[in-house]
Design a protein around this motif. Structure first.
Motif, PDB file in Angstrom:
ATOM      1  N   MET A 120     -52.340   4.547   9.781  1.00 54.10           N
ATOM      2  CA  MET A 120     -53.133   5.136  10.876  1.00 54.10           C
ATOM      3  C   MET A 120     -52.906   4.431  12.217  1.00 54.10           C
ATOM      4  SD  MET A 120     -54.480   7.667   9.513  1.00 54.10           S
ATOM      5  CE  MET A 120     -55.240   8.182  11.060  1.00 54.10           C
ATOM      6  N   GLN A 121     -52.483   3.170  12.170  1.00 55.66           N
ATOM      7  CA  GLN A 121     -52.287   2.436  13.426  1.00 55.66           C
ATOM      8  C   GLN A 121     -50.989   2.823  14.131  1.00 55.66           C
ATOM      9  OE1 GLN A 121     -55.056   0.725  14.091  1.00 55.66           O
ATOM     10  NE2 GLN A 121     -55.615   1.365  12.013  1.00 55.66           N
ATOM     11  N   HIS A 122     -50.135   3.534  13.430  1.00 54.44           N
ATOM     12  CA  HIS A 122     -48.833   3.929  13.971  1.00 54.44           C
ATOM     13  C   HIS A 122     -48.983   4.636  15.324  1.00 54.44           C
ATOM     14  CE1 HIS A 122     -45.107   5.992  14.523  1.00 54.44           C
ATOM     15  NE2 HIS A 122     -45.553   7.147  14.079  1.00 54.44           N
ATOM     16  N   HIS A 123     -48.012   4.440  16.196  1.00 54.42           N
ATOM     17  CA  HIS A 123     -48.140   4.954  17.572  1.00 54.42           C
ATOM     18  C   HIS A 123     -48.008   6.468  17.697  1.00 54.42           C
ATOM     19  CE1 HIS A 123     -43.883   3.873  17.027  1.00 54.42           C
ATOM     20  NE2 HIS A 123     -43.631   4.925  17.759  1.00 54.42           N
ATOM     21  N   ASP A 124     -47.802   7.176  16.598  1.00 54.82           N
ATOM     22  CA  ASP A 124     -47.953   8.633  16.640  1.00 54.82           C
ATOM     23  C   ASP A 124     -49.019   9.095  15.659  1.00 54.82           C
ATOM     24  OD1 ASP A 124     -45.910   9.428  18.551  1.00 54.82           O
ATOM     25  OD2 ASP A 124     -44.471   8.713  17.065  1.00 54.82           O
ATOM     26  N   ALA A 125     -49.865   8.188  15.202  1.00 55.71           N
ATOM     27  CA  ALA A 125     -50.933   8.597  14.290  1.00 55.71           C
ATOM     28  C   ALA A 125     -52.259   8.574  15.032  1.00 55.71           C
ATOM     29  CB  ALA A 125     -50.955   7.699  13.066  1.00 55.71           C
ATOM     30  N   ILE A 126     -52.803   7.389  15.233  1.00 60.30           N
ATOM     31  CA  ILE A 126     -54.101   7.284  15.911  1.00 60.30           C
ATOM     32  C   ILE A 126     -54.057   7.841  17.332  1.00 60.30           C
ATOM     33  CG2 ILE A 126     -53.641   4.901  16.642  1.00 60.30           C
ATOM     34  CD1 ILE A 126     -56.660   4.398  16.256  1.00 60.30           C
ATOM     35  N   THR A 127     -52.871   7.855  17.920  1.00 56.57           N
ATOM     36  CA  THR A 127     -52.710   8.373  19.282  1.00 56.57           C
ATOM     37  C   THR A 127     -52.911   9.875  19.371  1.00 56.57           C
ATOM     38  OG1 THR A 127     -50.388   8.514  18.740  1.00 56.57           O
ATOM     39  CG2 THR A 127     -51.072   6.621  20.044  1.00 56.57           C
ATOM     40  N   GLY A 128     -52.758  10.585  18.242  1.00 52.93           N
ATOM     41  CA  GLY A 128     -52.867  12.038  18.280  1.00 52.93           C
ATOM     42  C   GLY A 128     -51.626  12.726  18.814  1.00 52.93           C
ATOM     43  N   THR A 129     -50.493  12.024  18.866  1.00 47.76           N
ATOM     44  CA  THR A 129     -49.266  12.630  19.387  1.00 47.76           C
ATOM     45  C   THR A 129     -48.387  13.183  18.266  1.00 47.76           C
ATOM     46  OG1 THR A 129     -48.209  10.463  19.433  1.00 47.76           O
ATOM     47  CG2 THR A 129     -49.235  11.224  21.464  1.00 47.76           C
ATOM     48  N   GLU A 130     -48.979  13.400  17.103  1.00 47.01           N
ATOM     49  CA  GLU A 130     -48.274  14.020  15.989  1.00 47.01           C
ATOM     50  C   GLU A 130     -48.653  15.495  15.917  1.00 47.01           C
ATOM     51  OE1 GLU A 130     -50.753  12.019  15.935  1.00 47.01           O
ATOM     52  OE2 GLU A 130     -52.258  12.513  14.437  1.00 47.01           O
ATOM     53  N   THR A 131     -47.883  16.266  15.161  1.00 47.64           N
ATOM     54  CA  THR A 131     -48.195  17.689  15.048  1.00 47.64           C
ATOM     55  C   THR A 131     -49.461  17.878  14.215  1.00 47.64           C
ATOM     56  OG1 THR A 131     -46.872  17.917  13.053  1.00 47.64           O
ATOM     57  CG2 THR A 131     -45.747  18.328  15.146  1.00 47.64           C
ATOM     58  N   GLN A 132     -49.971  19.110  14.252  1.00 42.44           N
ATOM     59  CA  GLN A 132     -51.203  19.405  13.517  1.00 42.44           C
ATOM     60  C   GLN A 132     -51.021  19.173  12.010  1.00 42.44           C
ATOM     61  OE1 GLN A 132     -54.415  20.592  14.881  1.00 42.44           O
ATOM     62  NE2 GLN A 132     -54.889  19.851  12.834  1.00 42.44           N
ATOM     63  N   ASN A 133     -49.866  19.607  11.483  1.00 38.54           N
ATOM     64  CA  ASN A 133     -49.624  19.411  10.050  1.00 38.54           C
ATOM     65  C   ASN A 133     -49.603  17.938   9.668  1.00 38.54           C
ATOM     66  OD1 ASN A 133     -49.539  21.842   8.835  1.00 38.54           O
ATOM     67  ND2 ASN A 133     -47.387  22.227   9.374  1.00 38.54           N
ATOM     68  N   VAL A 134     -48.999  17.150  10.518  1.00 34.24           N
ATOM     69  CA  VAL A 134     -48.923  15.718  10.238  1.00 34.24           C
ATOM     70  C   VAL A 134     -50.320  15.099  10.346  1.00 34.24           C
ATOM     71  CG1 VAL A 134     -47.900  13.534  11.002  1.00 34.24           C
ATOM     72  CG2 VAL A 134     -46.496  15.606  10.895  1.00 34.24           C
ATOM     73  N   THR A 135     -51.136  15.590  11.273  1.00 34.19           N
ATOM     74  CA  THR A 135     -52.531  15.121  11.364  1.00 34.19           C
ATOM     75  C   THR A 135     -53.254  15.368  10.046  1.00 34.19           C
ATOM     76  OG1 THR A 135     -52.512  15.804  13.670  1.00 34.19           O
ATOM     77  CG2 THR A 135     -54.641  15.244  12.730  1.00 34.19           C
ATOM     78  N   PHE A 136     -53.077  16.571   9.513  1.00 32.11           N
ATOM     79  CA  PHE A 136     -53.713  16.878   8.225  1.00 32.11           C
ATOM     80  C   PHE A 136     -53.229  15.908   7.144  1.00 32.11           C
ATOM     81  CE2 PHE A 136     -54.152  21.558   9.677  1.00 32.11           C
ATOM     82  CZ  PHE A 136     -55.430  21.321  10.169  1.00 32.11           C
ATOM     83  N   ASP A 137     -51.948  15.559   7.203  1.00 34.78           N
ATOM     84  CA  ASP A 137     -51.418  14.645   6.192  1.00 34.78           C
ATOM     85  C   ASP A 137     -52.008  13.241   6.342  1.00 34.78           C
ATOM     86  OD1 ASP A 137     -49.562  14.451   3.924  1.00 34.78           O
ATOM     87  OD2 ASP A 137     -48.595  12.921   5.174  1.00 34.78           O
ATOM     88  N   TYR A 138     -52.165  12.785   7.591  1.00 30.26           N
ATOM     89  CA  TYR A 138     -52.815  11.481   7.801  1.00 30.26           C
ATOM     90  C   TYR A 138     -54.237  11.503   7.247  1.00 30.26           C
ATOM     91  CZ  TYR A 138     -49.113  10.037  11.085  1.00 30.26           C
ATOM     92  OH  TYR A 138     -47.935   9.688  11.657  1.00 30.26           O
ATOM     93  N   ALA A 139     -54.939  12.615   7.496  1.00 26.12           N
ATOM     94  CA  ALA A 139     -56.313  12.718   6.999  1.00 26.12           C
ATOM     95  C   ALA A 139     -56.308  12.666   5.472  1.00 26.12           C
ATOM     96  CB  ALA A 139     -56.957  14.001   7.509  1.00 26.12           C
ATOM     97  N   ARG A 140     -55.317  13.320   4.871  1.00 28.59           N
ATOM     98  CA  ARG A 140     -55.208  13.303   3.411  1.00 28.59           C
ATOM     99  C   ARG A 140     -54.999  11.872   2.903  1.00 28.59           C
ATOM    100  NH1 ARG A 140     -51.109  12.708  -0.115  1.00 28.59           N
ATOM    101  NH2 ARG A 140     -49.605  12.530   1.583  1.00 28.59           N
ATOM    102  N   ILE A 141     -54.085  11.165   3.537  1.00 27.83           N
ATOM    103  CA  ILE A 141     -53.780   9.796   3.106  1.00 27.83           C
ATOM    104  C   ILE A 141     -55.006   8.900   3.251  1.00 27.83           C
ATOM    105  CG2 ILE A 141     -52.435   7.744   3.735  1.00 27.83           C
ATOM    106  CD1 ILE A 141     -50.143   9.704   4.521  1.00 27.83           C
ATOM    107  N   LEU A 142     -55.673   9.019   4.393  1.00 34.30           N
ATOM    108  CA  LEU A 142     -56.839   8.176   4.631  1.00 34.30           C
ATOM    109  C   LEU A 142     -57.959   8.530   3.651  1.00 34.30           C
ATOM    110  CD1 LEU A 142     -58.170   5.983   6.268  1.00 34.30           C
ATOM    111  CD2 LEU A 142     -58.625   7.627   8.089  1.00 34.30           C
TER     112      LEU A 142
END
Ligand SMILES: *[C@@H]1O[C@H](CO)[C@@H](O)[C@H](O)[C@H]1NC(C)=O
Ligand SMILES: *[C@@H]1O[C@H](CO)[C@@H](O)[C@H](O)[C@H]1NC(C)=O
Ligand SMILES: [Zn+2]
Length: 986
Positions: A418-440
């Protein structure tokens, strides 16, 4: 994550074998393995590397395996395979790896032979780990606790696997969007010798290349002083290979052709070209050394293509002269470069000392990367919750005999991602956001099991199931809604007692809550606002929330409460009244003007005009003037539009809490809360679904307008720690030109707090946030925070989508809180206490009383617990307490005050370790560097200083080890000290 679940059981024996086969004397890694520089030559350090985002336009697993998507085919796994082959062919070739998450994924899949080969390259210094965190973390939106955690977790894996050859020596922060003092300070405390930055403001870069100040000593903490100094080098042109020299399968550049007979021969002109550009770069740096990154995003899937071409360039350039100069081109690494600069300068850096951070980051006049301070506010909040629960889970597992480290690891690693510079920043695509939420979410589920097991042990209620309510953010909790009676166990992760206002959605009309001694607590039942009831996806019958104060929950411990429905009674707070003036018995009075805004607040003998409003900028979609997107904020006009409410606030006045419910429009509502005995006002806002049937983006701010004379000055925090002074339309290190875009150029990351103060009177206003947001003070007396945004277009920085977040098939609704304090300037302690209590909030666990009465329950089980023997001094914080290895714990103690912040609390403080904990005895305490991957006594940093002697770097002067028989630890302002404790239960 599946792959993380399995490694322990399957692979540990192999790792053991490898580290046993290496003797210390065999290690050729580190500075002794560096290529030799030559005097009188231009020394070119070529640094082959691959920038591998942990998710961006593809998910982590899609990147790792190389799942083909319309946007990218790259597969990170092949990079490891391919680099390994190429480095084995020639011993002068080098490569750096950065993130441990991908490395670990690959490593766990390898056979023993491959691992041995890889380890051999690490041992010879051909393969070097730089930074070494689980991810390359963002620096604007992250909290220091999570940065330290994610660095430590990556470094631990590396040390476990390769020992000291995998102790990184430099930070490689080449893509994050601006740089913080706290991050540099963390690097210094990790024992690093230098840090490399990729992105600094384009104007700053222009000045620095011109004045030869691309390298400097960064004094990253005013409180820590010289021990926070770190050598810093700004890369000339980001991290990509120079134009024309990207030899990647994904690039179109021409190969180097050295067959002189071939009509395609180009070696000489290409070498000429390369030395030209190297010379150009040399002019911006002050030694004979130039670092040229030879890489790109996800480069080196076919490493041999790179190495084959670079080999030819190196050979030819080194055997010829160009423009009368001799070049010494070599495969090198960032740490070898730092060592070379250190040797040549004797550690004296003439460009002086920098004490400032690198925010905001602009890549051109229309591109201020400040939208991402707010983008995807829901995942930004989810990440903070993740940290909150991870710390609790770690503590519970350290305080009990739980050995489920694997389950803990899943959340550790999820938080690292989540600390990655395209994760917490919100600069990832919507699908990738969903995947981060899944992982967390997976990580959190595993940790809930760890917590349940630990609580069963600590409470002795071994048959109980301790659950949590993960959806209280939408006021939904099936356990509390249905139950006639519950045991509510409140766990406090802080080192001091806190009062937690427990808030649970319920369906009954009257409740009784009793503490373990049978005392009945005050209870209030308040209606859930209609905006919350209407949040898409909410499935709940509850229309009320039960609130009770869990007074003084024991430090690092818990207390259980008994809750029961009282049948046939109705104790709901009387219906709200529409009111314009209101007086509370809570230390603050307020009145509401005709729009439902607060007008004036009073406290003791302080008075302040305060008006809170919501406004919205229109995000630009016009490409020629810059657009708003996931990264960028570009409003069409500097002035936002007001969002005017359609009604006065409805006030619910109660003994514990007074609430004002406000509705501004179909997508914006708020509840303002005043608590008994709390010194802040809470603004609980709900925003969304943002309109999409308009021709511009919508970027919503909450604005606090006061009569304070703040004289262009405001303060924002650095990753939740030291405060940074900001001056409107001003940059401390260069002559800033504000031709355009006043709001974006004055936006700064607010990780936890923004403050203005009156220059004449002793009064200040602080707004604390529950997640990272962009914020500013665009006029004297004002504070604004951006709370949610959408954009109709992509901002052409690679993400490739407009920022149009959705959930439940509609535009996303977000809920959050601001905590507003006004006080005299010196009351920092109050702010810190509240900030801590919000970051590390007490957690509510729910279980069933079974058939027991309170009396019986108390007899049978343990309803109260504290792991502390004595309370700690007010300025000391237990930053980390977690299980580390077999019978050892990792402990970090932090001095939470900055130098000169408070006459008393900013003093150094001593903690006697063996008087702190009641839960265990400390057999041995050994101090480690911040990352806990090496012992302090082993860590030696290269000393860099500026010419004036007083700046001379002193080896952690501020933190002399004082572990005598008493195990007493001295902490200086802002110091964090890390210990590995061998413990036995009491
Ligand atoms: C680093 O790893 C080695 C084994 O590779 C281990 O012996 C050592 O204790 C570790 N260092 C720390 C500080 O944990
Ligand atoms: C050097 O490379 C640049 C970028 O590809 C190109 O524009 C230029 O013509 C080249 N010069 C020579 C001498 O090859
Ligand atoms: Zn990146």
């Amino acid at each position: 994550m599946k792959w993380a679940n399995t490694y322990l059981t399957i692979f540990i024996p192999l790792i053991g074998l490898i580290s046993c086969s290496l003797n210390d004397e065999d290690f050729l890694c580190g500075y002794s393995s560096c290529p030799t520089t030559k005097e009188g030559y231009i020394n070119i350090h070529l640094v082959p590397h691959s920038h591998d985002d942990l998710g961006w336009v593809k998910t982590i697993d899609q990147y790792y395996y190389g799942v083909h998507t319309p946007v990218s085919n790259v597969g990170v796994q092949y990079i490891y395979d391919s680099v390994l082959n190429s480095l084995s062919r020639r011993t002068d070739r080098r490569f750096i790896f950065v993130e441990t998450a991908y490395f670990w994924k690959w490593w766990t899949e390898q056979d023993e032979v491959t691992r041995t080969d890889f380890a051999e390259l690490v041992k010879r210094g051909q393969l070097e780990f730089v930074s070494g965190g689980w991810s390359m973390n963002d620096e604007a939106t992250t909290n220091y606790q999570s940065i330290i955690d994610q660095m430590s977790w990556g470094l631990r894996r590396l040390n476990d696997t390769f020992g000291k050859c995998a102790h990184p020596k430099v930070g490689w922060q080449i893509d994050p969007f601006g740089h913080s003092n706290e991050m540099a300070s963390i690097f210094a405390s990790l024992g690093f010798d230098g840090v490399f930055l990729g992105r600094i403001d384009y104007q700053d870069r222009a000045f620095r290349t011109y004045y030869e100040t691309m390298e400097f000593v960064w004094r990253s903490s005013q409180s820590l002083g010289a021990s926070s100094d770190i050598f810093t080098s700004v890369l000339y042109d980001l991290y990509v290979a120079p134009t024309g020299f990207c030899f990647d399968v994904e690039c179109d550049d021409q190969p180097i052709i050295d067959d002189i007979e071939s009509p395609e021969y180009n070696l000489h002109t290409r070498a000429q070209n390369f030395t030209d550009l190297a010379f150009q770069r040399l002019l911006s740096y002050s030694t004979s050394n130039v670092l040229i990154p030879m890489g790109n995003d996800f480069a080196y899937q076919d490493a041999e293509m790179w190495y084959k071409n670079i080999d030819k360039l190196i050979r030819y350039i080194n055997n010829n002269t160009f423009g009368g100069y001799q070049y010494n081109v070599m495969y090198s690494t960032p740490s070898c470069y730092v060592k070379a600069v250190h040797e040549e300068t004797k550690g004296i850096i003439y460009s002086g000392l920098n004490t400032f951070d690198f925010f905001p980051y602009a890549s051109n006049p229309y591109a201020f990367w400040v939208g991402c301070y707010t983008s995807r506010p829901a995942i930004k909040r989810f990440e903070r919750m993740g940290n909150n629960f991870l710390q609790i889970c770690k503590q519970l597992s350290a305080l009990s005999n739980q050995k489920e480290t694997e389950k803990l690891n899943n959340l550790r690693e999820a938080m690292g991602i989540m600390q990655h510079h395209d994760a917490i920043t919100g600069t990832e695509t919507q699908n990738v956001t969903f995947d981060y939420a899944r992982i967390l979410d997976n990580g959190l589920s595993d940790c809930r099991e760890v917590a349940n097991d630990a609580l069963r042990e600590l409470t002795k209620a071994v048959h109980s199931k301790f659950t949590t309510c993960p959806l209280t953010n939408i006021s939904q909790c099936y356990q509390s809604e249905a139950a006639k009676s519950l045991v509510i166990t409140v766990y406090n992760p802080l080192e001091r007692n806190v009062t937690k206002y427990v808030r649970l959605p319920v369906t009954g009309r009257a409740y009784r809550v009793r503490d373990p001694s049978g005392n009945e607590l005050p209870v209030q039942l308040l209606p859930i606002s209609s905006a919350v009831l209407n949040i898409p996806g909410r499935v709940s019958d509850a229309t009320l929330e039960l609130i009770f104060p869990a007074y003084d929950v024991p430090a690092l411990g818990y207390r259980s409460y008994f809750m029961e429905v009282i049948e046939d009674e109705d104790r709901v707070t009387p219906v709200g009244v529409s009111s314009k003036y209101f007086s509370t018995n809570m230390g603050v009075d307020f009145d509401i003007n005709e729009f439902g805004f607060i007008g004036k607040i009073y406290k003791d003998n302080l008075t302040m005009q305060l008006k809170q409003t919501f406004q919205a900028y229109k995000g630009s979609t016009n490409n020629s003037e810059g657009v708003s997107g996931a990264y960028l904020f570009n409003p069409i006009t500097s002035e936002p539009d007001y969002i005017i409410g359609d009604a006065d606030g409805v006030v619910y006045n109660g003994e514990l809490i007074t609430e004002i419910h406000q509705r501004f429009n179909a997508w914006l509502s708020q509840v303002i809360r005043f608590y008994d005995n709390e010194n802040f006002i809470e603004f609980d806002w709900i925003v969304g679904p943002l309109p999409t049937n308009v021709t511009h983006g919508t970027e919503v701010i909450s604005k606090f307008t006061t009569n304070l004379k703040s004289d262009s000055i405001f303060y924002t925090d650095s990753n939740g720690r030291e405060m940074m002074k900001r001056i409107r339309n001003h940059r401390p290190t260069w002559n800033f030109s504000t031709i355009l875009q006043p709001p974006p150029s004055n936006y700064y990351p607010v990780t936890s707090k923004i403050v203005i103060e009156d220059v004449e009177e002793n009064i200040q206003l602080a707004v604390l946030t529950d997640r990272a947001q962009g914020g500013s003070s665009l006029k004297d007396g004002e504070i604004e925070l951006m709370i949610h945004r959408n954009t109709l277009v992509d901002d052409v920085l690679g993400m490739g989508e407009p920022l149009l977040e959705y959930a439940h098939n509609q535009s996303l609704v977000v809920r959050g809180s601001h905590y507003v304090l006004f006080d005299t300037k010196n009351n920092i302690f109050e702010q810190r206490k509240i900030a801590q209590a919000k970051l590390l909030d007490s957690w509510v666990f729910i279980s069933s009383p079974e058939e027991y009465s309170l009396e019986e329950y108390r007899q049978k089980f343990s309803m109260e617990f504290s792991a502390l023997q004595n309370s700690l001094p007010d300025n000391v914080h237990i930053l980390t307490l977690e299980p580390w290895r077999e019978s050892t714990l990792l402990l970090r103690l932090e001095h939470i005050f900055a130098k000169d912040e408070d006459p008393l609390l900013s003093q150094p403080v001593t903690v006697k370790l063996n008087e702190v904990f009641a839960a265990f005895n400390i057999v041995e305490a050994k101090e480690a560097t911040l990352g806990a991957n090496q012992w302090s006594e082993e860590s030696e940093r290269l000393k860099f200083a500026t010419p004036d002697g007083e700046d001379v770097f002193t080896e952690s002067e501020a933190g002399i080890v004082e572990l005598n028989g008493e195990l007493s630890v001295l902490l200086n302002p802002m110091q964090i000290r890390t210990f590995i404790l061998a413990v036995v239960s009491k």
